[in-house]
Write a protein that holds these residues in place. Structure first.
Motif, short mmCIF file in Angstrom:
data_model
loop_
_atom_site.label_atom_id
_atom_site.label_comp_id
_atom_site.label_asym_id
_atom_site.label_seq_id
_atom_site.Cartn_x
_atom_site.Cartn_y
_atom_site.Cartn_z
N UNK A 1 -6.55 -2.37 45.72
CA UNK A 1 -7.68 -3.27 45.51
C UNK A 1 -7.22 -4.28 44.48
N UNK A 2 -7.25 -5.56 44.82
CA UNK A 2 -6.75 -6.61 43.93
C UNK A 2 -7.90 -7.51 43.50
N UNK A 3 -7.79 -8.02 42.28
CA UNK A 3 -8.79 -8.94 41.75
C UNK A 3 -8.16 -9.82 40.69
N UNK A 4 -8.33 -11.11 40.83
CA UNK A 4 -7.92 -12.08 39.81
C UNK A 4 -6.52 -11.82 39.27
N UNK A 5 -5.60 -11.53 40.17
CA UNK A 5 -4.22 -11.33 39.77
C UNK A 5 -3.88 -9.93 39.33
N UNK A 6 -4.87 -9.06 39.18
CA UNK A 6 -4.62 -7.66 38.82
C UNK A 6 -4.60 -6.82 40.09
N UNK A 7 -3.79 -5.75 40.05
CA UNK A 7 -3.57 -4.93 41.24
C UNK A 7 -3.81 -3.47 40.90
N UNK A 8 -4.66 -2.80 41.68
CA UNK A 8 -5.02 -1.41 41.44
C UNK A 8 -4.67 -0.58 42.67
N UNK A 9 -3.82 0.41 42.48
CA UNK A 9 -3.31 1.19 43.60
C UNK A 9 -4.30 2.27 44.00
N UNK A 10 -4.70 2.24 45.27
CA UNK A 10 -5.55 3.27 45.85
C UNK A 10 -4.69 4.40 46.39
N UNK A 11 -3.63 4.06 47.10
CA UNK A 11 -2.68 5.04 47.63
C UNK A 11 -1.33 4.37 47.73
N UNK A 12 -0.34 4.87 46.99
CA UNK A 12 0.96 4.23 46.97
C UNK A 12 1.78 4.54 48.22
N UNK A 13 1.50 5.66 48.87
CA UNK A 13 2.22 6.01 50.07
C UNK A 13 1.36 6.83 51.01
N UNK A 14 0.90 6.21 52.08
CA UNK A 14 0.07 6.92 53.07
C UNK A 14 0.60 6.55 54.46
N UNK A 15 0.55 7.47 55.42
CA UNK A 15 1.11 7.17 56.74
C UNK A 15 0.48 5.93 57.37
N UNK A 16 1.28 5.20 58.10
CA UNK A 16 0.80 4.01 58.80
C UNK A 16 0.08 4.43 60.09
#
Length: 234
Positions: free
Chosen positions: A70-85
Motif C-alpha cells: 500500500x503506497x501513499x505520498x511516496x511512502x511504501x508499506x509492505x503487505x506481503x513481500x512474497x506471495x504466489x502469483x
C-alpha cells in the motif's frame, strides 16, 4: 541499500502521482512481455475487515512470487513481500507484514514482480480510503481499592493489546472533568509504582474521589484508554 528498496522508492513515486491525480486504473508496465493488472478496490476499506486483493498476470508463472504493498505520498508499506502469483491474497485490511498497521488515509495498492534481470513488472490500483474502523489497540486498567492513603505506595496496573511494550502511556487521576497527570510518559510495561497523591512535576492531589486513567496516544489513529472505578483519598 537493497535493490528492492530502491525499486520501491521508484514505484512509490508513481503512487504519489496516482494519489495526486485521483488514482489510475493501470500503469504502463516496463517494456517486457510479462504484465500484471491489479483489480481496483472499493473506494473505502474498513480497518480489520477482510478484503481479497486480486490481480491477473500475463506471461508470468503462478509459481513466481509477487509483492503486495500500500503506497501513499511516496511512502511504501509492505503487505506481503512474497506471495504466489495466483491472482489473490486475503488481506486483513490495514495489517502490514512483520507487524504494524496502516494509519487511516488514502492509499493505492501495488502488485510487483521483481525480475532478477531488473525488468520489474507492476501495476497500481485506483486510490482507496482506509478508515479507522474499531480501534485495534486497547488498554484495560486494573481497578484500585476503594480507598488509597496519601503517601502510601500503590502499583497502578494495566494490560494492553495491539500496543508494543516499547510504547509509552500516560497515567492520570481524573475527577469531575479535571485531569491530574501522575506520569506523562511511562513505558507500556503494565505497572507503575505510585506514591499515592503525588503528581508529575510536583504537587499533590487533595482529598477526594478520583478515577485512574491510562492512555496511549496514537499518532497514526485512534487513541486507546481506559478508566478505573472510583477510589477515594481520605
Amino acid at each position: 541499500m537493497p535493490s528492492h528498496t530502491l525499486r520501491r522508492i521508484r514505484l512509490a513515486a508513481l503512487a504519489l502521482l496516482s494519489l495526486a491525480f485521483g488514482g489510475c486504473d493501470s500503469t504502463p508496465p516496463p517494456d517486457t512481455s510479462a504484465s500484471l493488472t491489479i483489480f481496483n478496490p472499493p473506494g473505502t476499506l474498513v480497518a480489520g475487515a477482510s478484503y481479497t486483493i486480486q490481480w491477473s498476470s500475463s506471461d508470468l508463472s503462478p509459481s513466481k512470487q509477487v509483492e503486495l504493498r500500500a503506497d501513499v505520498l511516496g511512502a511504501s508499506y509492505v503487505i506481503a513481500s512474497g506471495t504466489p502469483n495466483d491472482g489473490s491474497y486475503s488481506w486483513t485490511v490495514g495489517e502490514l507484514e512483520g507487524g504494524g498497521e496502516l494509519a487511516p488515509g488514502s492509499y493505492v495498492l501495488v502488485v510487483t514482480y521483481y525480475d532478477p534481470s531488473g525488468d520489474d513488472v507492476w501495476d497500481l490500483s485506483s486510490a482507496f480510503t482506509l478508515n479507522g474502523g474499531a480501534p485495534s489497540a486497547s488498554i484495560a486498567v486494573t481497578d484500585p481499592p476503594a480507598t488509597l492513603t496519601a503517601g502510601s505506595t500503590y502499583d497502578i496496573q494495566w494490560t494492553s493489546a495491539g500496543i508494543g511494550s516499547g510504547e509509552v502511556v500516560e497515567l492520570r487521576a481524573d475527577v469531575l472533568g479535571a485531569s491530574y497527570v501522575i506520569a506523562s510518559i511511562t513505558p507500556n510495561d503494565g505497572a507503575y509504582t505510585w506514591t499515592v497523591g503525588q503528581l508529575a512535576g510536583g504537587g499533590a492531589l487533595t482529598p477526594g474521589n478520583y478515577n485512574l486513567v491510562v492512555t496511549w496516544y496514537n499518532s497514526g489513529g485512534p487513541d486507546a484508554f481506559d478508566v478505573s472505578s472510583t477510589f477515594a483519598i481520605p
